[in-house]
Design a protein around this motif. Structure first.
Motif, mmCIF file in Angstrom:
data_model
loop_
_atom_site.group_PDB
_atom_site.id
_atom_site.type_symbol
_atom_site.label_atom_id
_atom_site.label_comp_id
_atom_site.label_asym_id
_atom_site.label_seq_id
_atom_site.Cartn_x
_atom_site.Cartn_y
_atom_site.Cartn_z
ATOM 1 N N ILE A 1 56.185 10.932 19.068
ATOM 2 C CA ILE A 1 56.058 9.733 18.238
ATOM 3 C C ILE A 1 57.562 8.936 18.043
ATOM 4 N N ALA A 2 57.480 7.739 18.464
ATOM 5 C CA ALA A 2 58.787 7.047 18.424
ATOM 6 C C ALA A 2 59.037 6.694 16.951
ATOM 7 N N LEU A 3 59.463 7.424 16.219
ATOM 8 C CA LEU A 3 59.834 6.933 14.789
ATOM 9 C C LEU A 3 60.403 5.809 14.449
ATOM 10 N N LEU B 1 48.370 -3.036 5.330
ATOM 11 C CA LEU B 1 49.730 -3.371 6.306
ATOM 12 C C LEU B 1 50.446 -2.306 7.054
ATOM 13 N N MET B 2 50.584 -1.330 6.164
ATOM 14 C CA MET B 2 51.258 -0.184 6.826
ATOM 15 C C MET B 2 50.361 0.547 7.985
ATOM 16 N N ILE B 3 49.275 0.788 7.691
ATOM 17 C CA ILE B 3 48.251 1.315 8.741
ATOM 18 C C ILE B 3 48.307 0.208 9.992
ATOM 19 N N THR B 4 48.253 -0.864 9.944
ATOM 20 C CA THR B 4 48.157 -1.962 11.061
ATOM 21 C C THR B 4 49.591 -1.777 11.690
ATOM 22 N N ALA B 5 50.600 -1.633 10.858
ATOM 23 C CA ALA B 5 52.112 -1.546 11.472
ATOM 24 C C ALA B 5 52.082 -0.502 12.290
ATOM 25 N N ILE B 6 51.407 0.649 12.003
ATOM 26 C CA ILE B 6 51.543 1.908 12.461
ATOM 27 C C ILE B 6 50.847 1.785 13.868
ATOM 28 N N CYS B 7 49.487 1.456 13.779
ATOM 29 C CA CYS B 7 48.862 1.265 14.971
ATOM 30 C C CYS B 7 49.344 0.293 15.938
ATOM 31 N N ASP B 8 50.079 -0.826 15.542
ATOM 32 C CA ASP B 8 50.816 -1.669 16.566
ATOM 33 C C ASP B 8 51.964 -1.019 17.041
ATOM 34 N N GLY B 9 52.787 -0.175 16.204
ATOM 35 C CA GLY B 9 53.752 0.517 17.038
ATOM 36 C C GLY B 9 53.596 1.558 18.077
ATOM 37 N N LEU B 10 52.503 2.314 17.605
ATOM 38 C CA LEU B 10 52.025 3.370 18.495
ATOM 39 C C LEU B 10 51.436 2.856 19.859
ATOM 40 N N GLU B 11 50.779 1.553 19.618
ATOM 41 C CA GLU B 11 49.918 0.890 20.723
ATOM 42 C C GLU B 11 51.162 0.517 21.775
ATOM 43 N N ALA B 12 52.059 -0.177 21.164
ATOM 44 C CA ALA B 12 53.208 -0.700 21.828
ATOM 45 C C ALA B 12 53.911 0.073 22.788
ATOM 46 N N LYS B 13 53.825 1.611 22.265
ATOM 47 C CA LYS B 13 54.483 2.647 23.058
ATOM 48 C C LYS B 13 53.938 2.767 24.608
ATOM 49 N N GLY B 14 52.427 2.394 24.625
ATOM 50 C CA GLY B 14 51.601 2.560 25.595
ATOM 51 C C GLY B 14 51.240 4.036 25.953
#
Ligand code: ADP
Ligand code: MG
Length: 200
Positions: free
Chosen positions: A3-5, A187-200
């Protein structure tokens, strides 16, 4: 998964801060117009403590975030989101799998239910967090499906009558407005998805 916290914290805090006025507007319809301000104050404090948080392993980092939210958000939502993050910290291993995340979120949702003496369909944050936890547990979740579900479940609070929290004082008049905490959870769940997905 690793996890890129730092990235996730930036995404979640940034998202909440960017939507603070919207959250406060939702709370002005069925509450006391402070949910956005409360959440913004809490996540600004989390960002201010970021270096300290990132120096910790994931479980301790989540507990530290939870404690900051309890101290800084206030209102009903502070202790509840604080409980959520602290319970996640207690349940998650340092390098969680998706199955670990699903199990931890389910347990954390139960902790929030117990803390707030609330149930599903009471028109609260639980109406987003609970379905997302369940969806993660069924093994077929994708980032898109989680984002969509979080959005839909927040929308689904609009026709509900509030049974818990300040909005319940309005009784029938709480019907027709989205629950602010359901929106902040989405909003938080969407942000977490976006952050995890951006990691690739
Ligand atoms: P307050 O209601 O004290 O002003 P906030 O405005 O920050 O606190 O947060 C309101 C949100 O908290 C609601 O929209 C709802 O989602 C959530 N909430 C309130 N009471 C409960 C509860 N007992 N269980 C779960 N969530 C709750
Ligand atoms: Mg409020």
């Amino acid at each position: 998964m690793t996890i890129a916290l730092g990235r996730l914290l930036d995404e979640v805090a940034g998202r909440i801060i960017a939507h603070a006025e919207e959250l406060t507007a939702l709370d002005s319809a069925i509450g006391d117009a402070d949910h956005g301000l409360n959440m913004k104050r809490g996540f600004e404090a989390v960002l201010a403590d970021k270096a300290n948080i990132l120096a910790k392993p994931l479980p301790e980092a989540l507990k530290a975030i939870g404690m900051t939210l309890v101290m800084k958000v206030g209102g009903a939502s502070g202790p509840l989101y604080g409980t959520l993050f602290m319970a996640l910290g207690k349940e998650l291993p340092a390098e969680p799998s998706l199955a670990d995340a699903a199990r931890a979120l389910s347990t954390a949702v139960e902790a929030v239910k117990a803390r707030g003496k609330a149930d599903f369909d009471n028109k609260t944050m639980l109406d987003v967090l609970g379905p997302v936890a369940k969806h993660l547990g069924n093994g077929s979740a994708s980032f898109d499906s989680v984002r969509q579900l979080a959005h839909d479940r927040a929308q689904a609070t609009i026709p509900m009558k509030a049974i818990k929290g300040r909005a319940s004082f309005l009784g029938e008049r709480s019907i027709g407005h989205m629950d602010p905490g359901a929106r902040s959870s989405a909003l938080m769940i969407t942000a977490i998805c976006d952050g995890l997905e951006a990691k690739g």
